[in-house]
Design a protein around this motif. Sequence first.
Motif, short mmCIF file in Angstrom:
data_model
loop_
_atom_site.label_atom_id
_atom_site.label_comp_id
_atom_site.label_asym_id
_atom_site.label_seq_id
_atom_site.Cartn_x
_atom_site.Cartn_y
_atom_site.Cartn_z
N PRO A 21 73.48 72.43 47.93
CA PRO A 21 72.81 73.84 47.78
C PRO A 21 72.04 74.49 48.66
CG PRO A 21 72.63 72.36 45.59
CD PRO A 21 72.99 71.59 46.85
N VAL A 22 71.55 73.63 49.57
CA VAL A 22 70.47 74.06 50.40
C VAL A 22 71.76 74.59 51.64
CG1 VAL A 22 69.13 73.27 52.50
CG2 VAL A 22 68.50 72.60 49.99
N VAL A 23 72.91 73.90 51.99
CA VAL A 23 73.68 74.45 52.71
C VAL A 23 74.24 75.58 52.39
CG1 VAL A 23 75.95 73.70 53.81
CG2 VAL A 23 74.22 71.95 53.98
N ILE A 28 74.71 81.58 53.07
CA ILE A 28 74.69 82.97 52.65
C ILE A 28 73.82 83.76 53.46
CG2 ILE A 28 73.81 84.40 50.74
CD1 ILE A 28 74.89 82.08 48.91
N LEU A 29 72.70 82.86 53.97
CA LEU A 29 71.71 83.80 54.70
C LEU A 29 72.52 83.93 56.11
CD1 LEU A 29 68.70 84.47 55.40
CD2 LEU A 29 68.43 82.13 56.34
N ALA A 30 72.98 83.23 56.69
CA ALA A 30 73.85 83.40 57.90
C ALA A 30 74.70 84.46 58.04
CB ALA A 30 74.55 82.12 58.50
N ILE A 31 75.39 84.70 56.76
CA ILE A 31 76.24 85.74 56.62
C ILE A 31 75.45 87.13 56.52
CG2 ILE A 31 78.05 86.95 54.87
CD1 ILE A 31 78.93 84.03 53.89
N VAL A 32 74.44 87.09 55.64
CA VAL A 32 73.63 88.24 55.58
C VAL A 32 73.07 88.86 57.13
CG1 VAL A 32 71.39 89.26 54.80
CG2 VAL A 32 73.04 87.88 53.22
N VAL A 33 72.56 87.72 57.77
CA VAL A 33 71.91 88.05 59.14
C VAL A 33 72.99 88.55 60.13
CG1 VAL A 33 71.03 86.86 61.02
CG2 VAL A 33 70.11 86.52 58.88
#
Length: 100
Positions: A21-23, A28-33
């Motif tokens: 889940p952390v990965v 998702i954070l990397a995609i948004v950034v």
Amino acid sequence: LFGRVPSVRKIVAALAASIVPVVNAFVILAIVVAIYAILAVDLFGRADPGRFGAFHLACFSMFQVSPDTPHQGVHTSERANTHERTHTNDTSERRNEDTQ
């Protein structure tokens, strides 16, 4: 050690179960950034090439302005400083030409 103490075994099992889940959250954070960095390069790349001139610079700028980042403003890109110095020199040269 892990097999002998049941409480340690539970902690290790919980940590192992939380890796996926952390990965997923980091992906998702990397995609948004990345999406916002691409937009920043497209919209602000010409106006501020030191911070948004390339994808990796825009990603770093997005990281710097993210909430709870304790080192905001500590790192200034050398390219940004060079751009600001060049822009300042151009403006002062234009003023000198206008006064002469």
